[in-house]
Design a protein around this motif. Structure first.
Motif, PDB file in Angstrom:
ATOM      1  N   ARG A   1       0.836  -1.197   0.000  1.00  0.00           N
ATOM      2  CA  ARG A   1       0.000   0.000   0.000  1.00  0.00           C
ATOM      3  C   ARG A   1       0.877   1.255   0.000  1.00  0.00           C
ATOM      4  N   VAL A   2       0.507   2.248  -0.804  1.00  0.00           N
ATOM      5  CA  VAL A   2       1.236   3.516  -0.823  1.00  0.00           C
ATOM      6  C   VAL A   2       1.108   4.160   0.549  1.00  0.00           C
ATOM      7  N   VAL A   3       2.241   4.635   1.087  1.00  0.00           N
ATOM      8  CA  VAL A   3       2.253   5.244   2.415  1.00  0.00           C
ATOM      9  C   VAL A   3       1.713   6.675   2.345  1.00  0.00           C
ATOM     10  N   PRO A   4       1.232   7.191   3.468  1.00  0.00           N
ATOM     11  CA  PRO A   4       0.787   8.591   3.491  1.00  0.00           C
ATOM     12  C   PRO A   4       1.958   9.546   3.258  1.00  0.00           C
ATOM     13  N   ALA A   5       1.639  10.756   2.847  1.00  0.00           N
ATOM     14  CA  ALA A   5       2.660  11.791   2.701  1.00  0.00           C
ATOM     15  C   ALA A   5       3.348  11.991   4.043  1.00  0.00           C
ATOM     16  N   GLY A   6       4.666  12.223   3.996  1.00  0.00           N
ATOM     17  CA  GLY A   6       5.399  12.449   5.234  1.00  0.00           C
ATOM     18  C   GLY A   6       6.883  12.201   5.057  1.00  0.00           C
ATOM     19  N   ILE A   7       7.581  12.216   6.178  1.00  0.00           N
ATOM     20  CA  ILE A   7       9.024  11.990   6.200  1.00  0.00           C
ATOM     21  C   ILE A   7       9.272  10.554   6.650  1.00  0.00           C
ATOM     22  N   TYR A   8      10.117   9.866   5.910  1.00  0.00           N
ATOM     23  CA  TYR A   8      10.457   8.477   6.207  1.00  0.00           C
ATOM     24  C   TYR A   8      11.967   8.359   6.348  1.00  0.00           C
ATOM     25  N   ILE A   9      12.396   7.497   7.241  1.00  0.00           N
ATOM     26  CA  ILE A   9      13.811   7.333   7.553  1.00  0.00           C
ATOM     27  C   ILE A   9      14.285   5.980   7.038  1.00  0.00           C
ATOM     28  N   TYR A  10      15.376   5.996   6.278  1.00  0.00           N
ATOM     29  CA  TYR A  10      15.948   4.730   5.815  1.00  0.00           C
ATOM     30  C   TYR A  10      17.191   4.421   6.641  1.00  0.00           C
ATOM     31  N   SER A  11      17.459   3.140   6.776  1.00  0.00           N
ATOM     32  CA  SER A  11      18.645   2.667   7.478  1.00  0.00           C
ATOM     33  C   SER A  11      19.219   1.504   6.679  1.00  0.00           C
ATOM     34  N   ILE A  12      20.514   1.567   6.425  1.00  0.00           N
ATOM     35  CA  ILE A  12      21.218   0.503   5.715  1.00  0.00           C
ATOM     36  C   ILE A  12      22.394   0.104   6.593  1.00  0.00           C
ATOM     37  N   LYS A  13      22.409  -1.160   7.029  1.00  0.00           N
ATOM     38  CA  LYS A  13      23.467  -1.643   7.915  1.00  0.00           C
ATOM     39  C   LYS A  13      24.266  -2.729   7.210  1.00  0.00           C
ATOM     40  N   LEU A  14      25.583  -2.641   7.390  1.00  0.00           N
ATOM     41  CA  LEU A  14      26.495  -3.663   6.899  1.00  0.00           C
ATOM     42  C   LEU A  14      27.528  -3.868   7.990  1.00  0.00           C
ATOM     43  N   GLY A  15      27.431  -5.001   8.671  1.00  0.00           N
ATOM     44  CA  GLY A  15      28.329  -5.237   9.796  1.00  0.00           C
ATOM     45  C   GLY A  15      28.144  -4.156  10.842  1.00  0.00           C
ATOM     46  N   GLY A  16      29.252  -3.530  11.268  1.00  0.00           N
ATOM     47  CA  GLY A  16      29.187  -2.472  12.271  1.00  0.00           C
ATOM     48  C   GLY A  16      28.981  -1.087  11.688  1.00  0.00           C
ATOM     49  N   HIS A  17      28.738  -1.000  10.384  1.00  0.00           N
ATOM     50  CA  HIS A  17      28.569   0.293   9.717  1.00  0.00           C
ATOM     51  C   HIS A  17      27.098   0.525   9.388  1.00  0.00           C
ATOM     52  N   GLN A  18      26.686   1.791   9.446  1.00  0.00           N
ATOM     53  CA  GLN A  18      25.298   2.130   9.169  1.00  0.00           C
ATOM     54  C   GLN A  18      25.217   3.461   8.439  1.00  0.00           C
ATOM     55  N   ALA A  19      24.317   3.524   7.460  1.00  0.00           N
ATOM     56  CA  ALA A  19      23.994   4.770   6.766  1.00  0.00           C
ATOM     57  C   ALA A  19      22.508   5.036   6.983  1.00  0.00           C
ATOM     58  N   THR A  20      22.168   6.259   7.348  1.00  0.00           N
ATOM     59  CA  THR A  20      20.764   6.625   7.551  1.00  0.00           C
ATOM     60  C   THR A  20      20.496   7.959   6.878  1.00  0.00           C
ATOM     61  N   GLY A  21      19.237   8.212   6.627  1.00  0.00           N
ATOM     62  CA  GLY A  21      18.831   9.488   6.040  1.00  0.00           C
ATOM     63  C   GLY A  21      17.322   9.520   5.908  1.00  0.00           C
ATOM     64  N   THR A  22      16.844  10.544   5.247  1.00  0.00           N
ATOM     65  CA  THR A  22      15.398  10.716   5.111  1.00  0.00           C
ATOM     66  C   THR A  22      14.991  10.818   3.645  1.00  0.00           C
ATOM     67  N   VAL A  23      13.757  10.418   3.410  1.00  0.00           N
ATOM     68  CA  VAL A  23      13.088  10.539   2.123  1.00  0.00           C
ATOM     69  C   VAL A  23      11.710  11.116   2.420  1.00  0.00           C
ATOM     70  N   VAL A  24      11.257  12.040   1.594  1.00  0.00           N
ATOM     71  CA  VAL A  24       9.938  12.635   1.756  1.00  0.00           C
ATOM     72  C   VAL A  24       8.992  12.043   0.717  1.00  0.00           C
TER      73      VAL A  24
END
Length: 129
Positions: A103-126
């Protein structure tokens, strides 16, 4: 140094500011040997018109077989979905603005997280309408 970019789409009433317009610049986030080089577009409109329906996460190298953990959560921390591989392209993940049930999500700010071992990248998508 990136330059200020302002894109105005009066038909849909959407204004998109590039990161550099906020005094920020995008730099690759290292995940221990592989870098997240680009997240684009940062504002998506998953309405099926084939324009900005999907956000792409581009890596510096192939991620096939790499044990990545990915999440997309809402602003309250509730899990929405996971990033998916782009068929036929081995260095890209995507999110289509939909929850795990399709289902398409409502309008808003969403946070992504990508983890590889002990490393992590995060950010936002609108997600915009």
């Amino acid at each position: 140094m990136n330059h200020v970019r302002l894109y105005i789409a009066p038909v849909v009433g959407l204004v998109w500011l590039g990161l550099s317009s906020l005094g920020l610049s995008w730099s690759a986030e290292s995940l221990g040997g592989i870098s997240l080089d680009e997240v684009s577009p940062r504002i998506i409109t998953p309405n099926g018109d084939q324009l900005n329906d999907v956000v792409f996460f581009k890596f510096s190298d192939s991620i096939v077989g790499v044990p990545l953990e990915t999440d997309v959560v809402d602003i309250n921390g509730g899990k929405i979905s996971e990033l998916q591989p782009k068929p036929g392209i081995d260095d890209v993940l995507t999110w289509d603005g939909k929850d795990a049930g399709g289902r398409v999500v409502p309008a808003g700010i969403y946070i992504y997280s990508i983890k590889l071992g002990g490393h992590q990248a995060t950010g936002t998508v609108v997600v915009a309408r």
